[in-house]
Design an enzyme around this catalytic site. Structure first.
Site, PDB file in Angstrom:
ATOM      1  N   LYS A 243       0.831  -1.207   0.000  1.00 35.20           N
ATOM      2  CA  LYS A 243       0.000   0.000   0.000  1.00 35.20           C
ATOM      3  C   LYS A 243       0.872   1.266   0.000  1.00 35.20           C
ATOM      4  O   LYS A 243       2.083   1.193   0.210  1.00 35.20           O
ATOM      5  CB  LYS A 243      -0.953  -0.035   1.204  1.00 35.20           C
ATOM      6  CG  LYS A 243      -1.880  -1.265   1.205  1.00 35.20           C
ATOM      7  CD  LYS A 243      -2.895  -1.234   0.078  1.00 35.20           C
ATOM      8  CE  LYS A 243      -3.569  -2.536  -0.290  1.00 35.20           C
ATOM      9  NZ  LYS A 243      -4.126  -3.402   0.696  1.00 35.20           N
TER      10      LYS A 243
HETATM   11  C1  LIG Z   1      -5.272  -4.391   0.958  1.00 34.52           C
HETATM   12  C2  LIG Z   1      -6.745  -4.292   0.920  1.00 34.52           C
HETATM   13  C3  LIG Z   1      -7.565  -4.758   1.963  1.00 34.52           C
HETATM   14  C4  LIG Z   1      -7.059  -5.571   3.107  1.00 34.52           C
HETATM   15  O1  LIG Z   1      -6.017  -5.067   3.799  1.00 34.52           O
HETATM   16  P1  LIG Z   1      -5.019  -6.039   4.586  1.00 34.52           P
HETATM   17  O2  LIG Z   1      -4.203  -5.062   5.373  1.00 34.52           O
HETATM   18  O3  LIG Z   1      -4.242  -6.818   3.589  1.00 34.52           O
HETATM   19  O4  LIG Z   1      -5.844  -6.889   5.471  1.00 34.52           O
HETATM   20  C5  LIG Z   1      -8.921  -4.559   1.882  1.00 34.52           C
HETATM   21  N1  LIG Z   1      -9.472  -3.931   0.835  1.00 34.52           N
HETATM   22  C6  LIG Z   1      -8.736  -3.483  -0.182  1.00 34.52           C
HETATM   23  C7  LIG Z   1      -9.409  -2.788  -1.315  1.00 34.52           C
HETATM   24  C8  LIG Z   1      -7.354  -3.665  -0.188  1.00 34.52           C
HETATM   25  O5  LIG Z   1      -6.635  -3.235  -1.236  1.00 34.52           O
END
Ligand SMILES: *Cc1c(COP(=O)(O)O)cnc(C)c1O
Length: 376
Positions: free
Chosen positions: A188
Protein backbone atom coordinates in the site's frame (compact mmCIF):
# COMPACT_ATOMS: atom_id res chain seq x y z
CA UNK A 1 23.81 -7.83 -19.58
CA UNK A 2 20.15 -8.00 -18.68
CA UNK A 3 18.62 -5.17 -16.67
CA UNK A 4 17.68 -5.39 -13.01
CA UNK A 5 14.21 -6.86 -12.35
CA UNK A 6 11.60 -4.13 -11.90
CA UNK A 7 8.84 -5.27 -9.49
CA UNK A 8 5.31 -3.85 -9.79
CA UNK A 9 5.72 -2.29 -6.37
CA UNK A 10 8.31 -1.79 -3.65
CA UNK A 11 8.10 0.11 -0.34
CA UNK A 12 10.36 3.11 0.38
CA UNK A 13 11.68 2.86 3.93
CA UNK A 14 14.31 5.45 4.93
CA UNK A 15 17.43 4.88 7.03
CA UNK A 16 16.08 6.95 9.95
CA UNK A 17 13.15 4.53 10.22
CA UNK A 18 15.47 1.53 10.10
CA UNK A 19 17.59 3.07 12.88
CA UNK A 20 14.49 3.78 14.98
CA UNK A 21 13.40 0.16 14.55
CA UNK A 22 16.68 -0.83 16.21
CA UNK A 23 15.84 1.43 19.16
CA UNK A 24 12.40 -0.14 19.54
CA UNK A 25 13.78 -3.67 19.32
CA UNK A 26 16.30 -2.83 22.08
CA UNK A 27 13.74 -1.02 24.24
CA UNK A 28 12.24 -4.09 25.91
CA UNK A 29 8.68 -3.26 24.70
CA UNK A 30 7.85 -4.48 21.19
CA UNK A 31 4.10 -5.09 21.19
CA UNK A 32 1.41 -2.34 21.32
CA UNK A 33 2.70 0.66 23.26
CA UNK A 34 3.82 4.27 22.87
CA UNK A 35 4.65 3.94 19.16
CA UNK A 36 1.13 2.74 18.37
CA UNK A 37 -0.34 5.68 20.31
CA UNK A 38 1.94 8.13 18.50
CA UNK A 39 0.99 6.59 15.15
CA UNK A 40 -2.71 6.87 15.97
CA UNK A 41 -2.28 10.55 16.91
CA UNK A 42 -0.39 11.29 13.70
CA UNK A 43 -3.06 9.54 11.61
CA UNK A 44 -5.80 11.39 13.47
CA UNK A 45 -4.10 14.66 12.59
CA UNK A 46 -4.07 13.62 8.91
CA UNK A 47 -7.80 12.86 9.29
CA UNK A 48 -8.85 16.27 10.59
CA UNK A 49 -8.72 15.25 14.25
CA UNK A 50 -11.19 12.35 13.93
CA UNK A 51 -10.69 9.38 16.30
CA UNK A 52 -8.38 6.74 14.79
CA UNK A 53 -7.42 3.31 16.14
CA UNK A 54 -4.63 1.14 14.71
CA UNK A 55 -5.08 -2.56 13.83
CA UNK A 56 -2.88 -5.40 12.65
CA UNK A 57 -4.53 -5.46 9.19
CA UNK A 58 -6.97 -3.62 6.97
CA UNK A 59 -9.14 -6.74 7.00
CA UNK A 60 -9.40 -6.54 10.81
CA UNK A 61 -10.43 -2.86 10.65
CA UNK A 62 -13.21 -3.69 8.17
CA UNK A 63 -14.48 -6.55 10.32
CA UNK A 64 -14.47 -4.48 13.51
CA UNK A 65 -16.19 -1.60 11.68
CA UNK A 66 -18.99 -3.99 10.67
CA UNK A 67 -19.34 -5.17 14.28
CA UNK A 68 -19.37 -1.57 15.57
CA UNK A 69 -22.05 -0.78 12.98
CA UNK A 70 -24.14 -3.60 14.44
CA UNK A 71 -24.02 -5.71 11.28
CA UNK A 72 -24.61 -9.44 11.81
CA UNK A 73 -26.69 -12.44 10.83
CA UNK A 74 -29.71 -11.59 8.68
CA UNK A 75 -28.27 -8.27 7.52
CA UNK A 76 -27.09 -7.37 4.03
CA UNK A 77 -24.19 -5.11 3.05
CA UNK A 78 -23.66 -3.54 -0.37
CA UNK A 79 -20.23 -3.57 -1.97
CA UNK A 80 -18.37 -3.93 -5.27
CA UNK A 81 -17.27 -7.15 -7.02
CA UNK A 82 -14.04 -5.46 -8.17
CA UNK A 83 -11.86 -5.31 -5.07
CA UNK A 84 -9.48 -7.36 -2.98
CA UNK A 85 -11.62 -10.23 -1.70
CA UNK A 86 -11.13 -9.08 1.92
CA UNK A 87 -13.82 -6.44 1.36
CA UNK A 88 -16.50 -9.10 0.81
CA UNK A 89 -15.01 -11.81 3.07
CA UNK A 90 -15.49 -9.65 6.17
CA UNK A 91 -19.22 -9.40 5.42
CA UNK A 92 -19.43 -13.20 5.49
CA UNK A 93 -17.17 -13.28 8.55
CA UNK A 94 -19.72 -11.33 10.66
CA UNK A 95 -22.55 -13.57 9.42
CA UNK A 96 -24.10 -11.08 6.99
CA UNK A 97 -24.74 -11.40 3.24
CA UNK A 98 -22.97 -9.34 0.57
CA UNK A 99 -25.05 -7.64 -2.12
CA UNK A 100 -22.81 -6.78 -5.05
CA UNK A 101 -23.37 -3.84 -7.40
CA UNK A 102 -21.51 -3.63 -10.70
CA UNK A 103 -18.83 -1.02 -11.30
CA UNK A 104 -18.81 2.08 -13.48
CA UNK A 105 -16.67 1.17 -16.52
CA UNK A 106 -14.92 4.58 -16.42
CA UNK A 107 -13.94 4.82 -12.73
CA UNK A 108 -14.01 1.03 -12.11
CA UNK A 109 -15.54 1.83 -8.70
CA UNK A 110 -19.04 0.84 -7.52
CA UNK A 111 -21.67 2.39 -9.82
CA UNK A 112 -23.50 4.72 -7.43
CA UNK A 113 -26.41 5.07 -9.89
CA UNK A 114 -27.22 1.37 -9.28
CA UNK A 115 -26.86 1.36 -5.49
CA UNK A 116 -30.31 2.55 -4.47
CA UNK A 117 -32.05 -0.18 -6.47
CA UNK A 118 -29.97 -2.78 -4.58
CA UNK A 119 -30.95 -1.60 -1.08
CA UNK A 120 -33.23 -4.02 0.77
CA UNK A 121 -35.01 -3.71 4.15
CA UNK A 122 -32.17 -5.84 5.59
CA UNK A 123 -29.42 -3.55 4.26
CA UNK A 124 -27.39 -1.96 7.05
CA UNK A 125 -24.28 -0.63 5.33
CA UNK A 126 -22.40 0.17 2.13
CA UNK A 127 -18.69 -0.60 1.70
CA UNK A 128 -17.39 1.49 -1.22
CA UNK A 129 -13.81 0.87 -2.39
CA UNK A 130 -11.49 3.51 -3.87
CA UNK A 131 -9.89 1.12 -6.38
CA UNK A 132 -6.29 2.01 -7.29
CA UNK A 133 -6.69 5.12 -5.11
CA UNK A 134 -9.36 6.81 -7.25
CA UNK A 135 -11.96 8.10 -4.77
CA UNK A 136 -15.62 7.19 -4.98
CA UNK A 137 -17.78 10.36 -5.16
CA UNK A 138 -18.21 11.11 -1.45
CA UNK A 139 -21.03 13.63 -1.98
CA UNK A 140 -23.28 11.19 -3.88
CA UNK A 141 -22.28 8.31 -1.60
CA UNK A 142 -23.26 10.03 1.63
CA UNK A 143 -26.42 11.50 0.06
CA UNK A 144 -27.55 7.91 -0.61
CA UNK A 145 -26.51 6.73 2.87
CA UNK A 146 -28.31 9.65 4.54
CA UNK A 147 -31.48 9.06 2.50
CA UNK A 148 -31.65 5.40 3.56
CA UNK A 149 -30.16 5.60 7.06
CA UNK A 150 -27.23 3.34 6.13
CA UNK A 151 -23.80 3.15 7.68
CA UNK A 152 -20.85 3.65 5.33
CA UNK A 153 -17.57 1.80 5.79
CA UNK A 154 -15.17 3.41 3.34
CA UNK A 155 -12.66 0.76 2.25
CA UNK A 156 -9.85 3.26 1.79
CA UNK A 157 -7.16 0.56 1.90
CA UNK A 158 -5.77 1.95 -1.36
CA UNK A 159 -6.61 5.65 -1.00
CA UNK A 160 -4.61 7.08 1.90
CA UNK A 161 -3.18 10.34 0.56
CA UNK A 162 -5.95 10.71 -2.02
CA UNK A 163 -8.56 13.43 -1.64
CA UNK A 164 -12.12 14.32 -2.62
CA UNK A 165 -12.89 17.96 -3.50
CA UNK A 166 -9.62 19.07 -1.91
CA UNK A 167 -10.09 17.25 1.40
CA UNK A 168 -8.04 14.17 2.38
CA UNK A 169 -9.81 10.80 2.30
CA UNK A 170 -10.49 9.97 5.94
CA UNK A 171 -11.02 13.57 7.04
CA UNK A 172 -14.22 15.36 6.25
CA UNK A 173 -16.82 12.99 4.87
CA UNK A 174 -19.60 11.17 6.70
CA UNK A 175 -18.26 12.23 10.07
CA UNK A 176 -21.65 11.32 11.56
CA UNK A 177 -22.17 7.86 10.00
CA UNK A 178 -18.99 6.87 8.18
CA UNK A 179 -16.09 4.64 9.12
CA UNK A 180 -12.87 4.81 7.09
CA UNK A 181 -10.63 1.76 6.88
CA UNK A 182 -6.99 2.00 5.85
CA UNK A 183 -4.55 -0.85 5.17
CA UNK A 184 -0.79 -0.63 5.64
CA UNK A 185 0.04 -3.91 3.90
CA UNK A 186 3.51 -3.86 2.34
CA UNK A 187 2.14 -2.94 -1.10
CA UNK A 188 0.00 0.00 0.00
CA UNK A 189 1.02 3.66 -0.40
CA UNK A 190 1.99 3.81 3.28
CA UNK A 191 3.13 0.61 4.95
CA UNK A 192 3.76 -0.83 8.40
CA UNK A 193 4.63 -4.21 6.74
CA UNK A 194 1.17 -5.41 7.83
CA UNK A 195 -1.36 -3.20 9.56
CA UNK A 196 -4.46 -1.06 9.31
CA UNK A 197 -6.32 1.82 10.91
CA UNK A 198 -9.96 2.67 11.48
CA UNK A 199 -11.35 6.20 11.52
CA UNK A 200 -14.49 6.23 13.66
CA UNK A 201 -17.74 8.15 13.24
CA UNK A 202 -18.61 10.63 16.01
CA UNK A 203 -21.28 8.43 17.65
CA UNK A 204 -19.14 5.30 18.09
CA UNK A 205 -17.57 4.53 21.48
CA UNK A 206 -13.77 4.41 21.06
CA UNK A 207 -13.53 2.19 24.15
CA UNK A 208 -15.75 -0.45 22.51
CA UNK A 209 -13.58 -0.26 19.38
CA UNK A 210 -10.53 -0.93 21.54
CA UNK A 211 -12.24 -3.90 23.24
CA UNK A 212 -13.25 -5.44 19.91
CA UNK A 213 -9.60 -5.07 18.90
CA UNK A 214 -8.27 -7.04 21.88
CA UNK A 215 -10.31 -9.89 23.38
CA UNK A 216 -13.06 -7.61 24.72
CA UNK A 217 -10.94 -6.85 27.76
CA UNK A 218 -11.76 -3.83 29.90
CA UNK A 219 -9.10 -2.94 32.48
CA UNK A 220 -9.69 -1.11 35.76
CA UNK A 221 -7.29 1.17 37.67
CA UNK A 222 -7.08 -1.33 40.57
CA UNK A 223 -5.59 -3.96 38.25
CA UNK A 224 -8.85 -5.86 37.80
CA UNK A 225 -10.42 -6.64 34.46
CA UNK A 226 -13.68 -7.70 32.86
CA UNK A 227 -14.74 -9.07 29.46
CA UNK A 228 -18.22 -8.01 28.36
CA UNK A 229 -17.99 -8.42 24.58
CA UNK A 230 -16.29 -10.94 22.26
CA UNK A 231 -13.23 -9.20 20.85
CA UNK A 232 -10.55 -10.43 18.46
CA UNK A 233 -6.76 -10.30 18.45
CA UNK A 234 -6.20 -7.37 16.15
CA UNK A 235 -3.67 -5.06 17.85
CA UNK A 236 -0.75 -3.47 15.99
CA UNK A 237 2.81 -3.79 17.34
CA UNK A 238 5.17 -0.92 18.16
CA UNK A 239 7.55 -2.40 15.59
CA UNK A 240 4.95 -1.97 12.86
CA UNK A 241 3.86 1.46 14.14
CA UNK A 242 7.48 2.64 13.99
CA UNK A 243 7.57 1.88 10.28
CA UNK A 244 4.30 3.78 9.83
CA UNK A 245 5.57 6.79 11.79
CA UNK A 246 8.62 6.86 9.52
CA UNK A 247 6.42 6.73 6.40
CA UNK A 248 3.83 9.38 7.26
CA UNK A 249 6.08 12.45 6.77
CA UNK A 250 6.80 11.18 3.22
CA UNK A 251 3.17 10.55 2.25
CA UNK A 252 2.74 13.80 0.32
CA UNK A 253 5.97 13.35 -1.66
CA UNK A 254 5.16 9.68 -2.30
CA UNK A 255 1.79 10.73 -3.72
CA UNK A 256 3.29 13.53 -5.82
CA UNK A 257 5.85 11.13 -7.30
CA UNK A 258 3.16 8.55 -8.08
CA UNK A 259 1.11 11.20 -9.88
CA UNK A 260 4.16 12.20 -11.93
CA UNK A 261 4.86 8.60 -12.95
CA UNK A 262 1.21 7.96 -13.78
CA UNK A 263 1.22 11.06 -15.99
CA UNK A 264 4.27 9.74 -17.81
CA UNK A 265 2.55 6.38 -18.36
CA UNK A 266 -0.62 7.99 -19.70
CA UNK A 267 1.34 10.14 -22.13
CA UNK A 268 3.45 7.21 -23.34
CA UNK A 269 0.56 4.76 -23.73
CA UNK A 270 -2.05 7.11 -25.20
CA UNK A 271 -1.79 5.72 -28.71
CA UNK A 272 -1.51 1.98 -28.04
CA UNK A 273 -4.45 0.47 -29.97
CA UNK A 274 -7.09 -1.25 -27.87
CA UNK A 275 -5.44 -0.48 -24.53
CA UNK A 276 -7.94 0.84 -21.94
CA UNK A 277 -6.36 3.58 -19.85
CA UNK A 278 -7.43 4.64 -16.35
CA UNK A 279 -9.04 8.08 -15.79
CA UNK A 280 -6.45 10.91 -15.84
CA UNK A 281 -7.13 12.18 -12.30
CA UNK A 282 -4.04 13.96 -10.97
CA UNK A 283 -5.56 16.03 -8.18
CA UNK A 284 -7.60 13.43 -6.26
CA UNK A 285 -6.27 9.93 -6.97
CA UNK A 286 -3.14 8.84 -5.10
CA UNK A 287 -2.30 6.47 -7.98
CA UNK A 288 -1.96 3.44 -5.74
CA UNK A 289 -1.75 1.40 -8.96
CA UNK A 290 -1.44 2.07 -12.68
CA UNK A 291 -3.77 -0.36 -14.42
CA UNK A 292 -4.37 -0.44 -18.16
CA UNK A 293 -6.91 -2.91 -19.55
CA UNK A 294 -5.37 -5.16 -22.19
CA UNK A 295 -7.02 -5.09 -25.62
CA UNK A 296 -9.94 -7.55 -25.78
CA UNK A 297 -8.70 -10.97 -26.86
CA UNK A 298 -5.22 -10.59 -25.36
CA UNK A 299 -3.89 -13.67 -23.58
CA UNK A 300 -3.06 -12.08 -20.22
CA UNK A 301 -0.96 -15.01 -19.06
CA UNK A 302 1.25 -14.73 -22.14
CA UNK A 303 1.49 -10.97 -21.70
CA UNK A 304 2.60 -11.28 -18.07
CA UNK A 305 5.14 -13.99 -18.98
CA UNK A 306 6.45 -11.85 -21.84
CA UNK A 307 6.94 -8.86 -19.57
CA UNK A 308 8.61 -11.03 -16.95
CA UNK A 309 11.03 -12.32 -19.59
CA UNK A 310 12.04 -8.68 -20.09
CA UNK A 311 12.57 -8.17 -16.35
CA UNK A 312 9.31 -6.43 -15.57
CA UNK A 313 6.85 -7.45 -12.87
CA UNK A 314 3.16 -7.21 -13.72
CA UNK A 315 0.33 -7.90 -11.25
CA UNK A 316 -3.41 -8.60 -11.51
CA UNK A 317 -5.66 -6.63 -9.10
CA UNK A 318 -8.26 -8.14 -9.30
CA UNK A 319 -10.44 -10.73 -11.02
CA UNK A 320 -14.14 -10.05 -10.21
CA UNK A 321 -14.61 -11.73 -6.84
CA UNK A 322 -18.10 -13.14 -7.46
CA UNK A 323 -16.51 -15.67 -9.82
CA UNK A 324 -14.38 -17.22 -7.04
CA UNK A 325 -15.65 -20.65 -5.96
CA UNK A 326 -16.71 -19.48 -2.50
CA UNK A 327 -18.92 -16.78 -4.02
CA UNK A 328 -20.27 -18.95 -6.83
CA UNK A 329 -21.38 -21.33 -4.09
CA UNK A 330 -23.45 -18.45 -2.67
CA UNK A 331 -25.29 -18.17 -5.99
CA UNK A 332 -23.28 -15.59 -7.92
CA UNK A 333 -22.51 -16.47 -11.55
CA UNK A 334 -20.87 -15.33 -14.74
CA UNK A 335 -22.80 -12.48 -16.35
CA UNK A 336 -24.04 -11.01 -13.05
CA UNK A 337 -21.70 -7.99 -13.22
CA UNK A 338 -20.48 -7.58 -16.81
CA UNK A 339 -18.36 -4.43 -16.28
CA UNK A 340 -16.48 -5.90 -13.32
CA UNK A 341 -15.99 -9.17 -15.22
CA UNK A 342 -14.60 -7.43 -18.31
CA UNK A 343 -12.19 -5.28 -16.27
CA UNK A 344 -11.26 -8.26 -14.07
CA UNK A 345 -10.29 -10.29 -17.14
CA UNK A 346 -8.29 -7.53 -18.86
CA UNK A 347 -6.65 -5.58 -16.03
CA UNK A 348 -2.90 -5.58 -15.40
CA UNK A 349 -0.92 -3.62 -12.83
CA UNK A 350 2.27 -2.07 -14.19
CA UNK A 351 5.19 -1.07 -11.96
CA UNK A 352 4.50 2.12 -10.02
CA UNK A 353 6.17 3.12 -6.74
CA UNK A 354 7.82 6.29 -5.46
CA UNK A 355 11.43 5.10 -5.92
CA UNK A 356 10.92 4.32 -9.62
CA UNK A 357 13.08 6.32 -12.01
CA UNK A 358 11.73 8.21 -15.01
CA UNK A 359 13.61 5.83 -17.31
CA UNK A 360 11.75 2.87 -15.78
CA UNK A 361 8.44 4.12 -17.22
CA UNK A 362 9.95 4.28 -20.70
CA UNK A 363 11.39 0.79 -20.23
CA UNK A 364 8.00 -0.63 -19.20
CA UNK A 365 6.21 1.06 -22.10
CA UNK A 366 8.73 -0.19 -24.65
CA UNK A 367 8.42 -3.72 -23.27
CA UNK A 368 4.62 -3.43 -23.38
CA UNK A 369 4.50 -2.36 -27.01
CA UNK A 370 6.78 -5.26 -27.93
CA UNK A 371 4.94 -7.83 -25.81
CA UNK A 372 1.33 -6.95 -26.67
CA UNK A 373 1.37 -8.05 -30.34
CA UNK A 374 2.94 -11.36 -29.26
CA UNK A 375 0.19 -11.99 -26.69
CA UNK A 376 -2.91 -12.67 -28.77
C1 LIG B 1 -5.27 -4.39 0.96
C2 LIG B 1 -6.75 -4.29 0.92
C3 LIG B 1 -7.56 -4.76 1.96
C4 LIG B 1 -7.06 -5.57 3.11
O1 LIG B 1 -6.02 -5.07 3.80
P1 LIG B 1 -5.02 -6.04 4.59
O2 LIG B 1 -4.20 -5.06 5.37
O3 LIG B 1 -4.24 -6.82 3.59
O4 LIG B 1 -5.84 -6.89 5.47
C5 LIG B 1 -8.92 -4.56 1.88
N1 LIG B 1 -9.47 -3.93 0.84
C6 LIG B 1 -8.74 -3.48 -0.18
C7 LIG B 1 -9.41 -2.79 -1.32
C8 LIG B 1 -7.35 -3.67 -0.19
O5 LIG B 1 -6.64 -3.24 -1.24
Amino acid sequence: MSQEFLPFTRPSIDEATIAELGNVLRSGWITSGPKVQAFESALSEHCGGRPVRAFNSGTATLEVALRLAGVGAGDTVITTPLTWVATANVILEVGATPILVDVDPHTRNIDLSQVEAAIRPTTKAIIPVDLAGLPVDRDRLYAIADRHGLRVIEDAAQSLGASWQGKPIGSAFGVGRGFVSFSFHANKNLTTSEGGALVLPADIDTGLCERLRLQGVRRFPDGGMDVDVLGGKFNLTDIAATIGLGQLPHLATFTARRRELAGAYLAALRDVPGLGLPPADFSQSNWHMFQPLLPPGTDRGRFIAGMKAQGIGVGVHYPALHLFSLYRALGFKEGDFPCAEDIGRRTVTLPLFPAMRDGDVARVCTALTVTLPEST
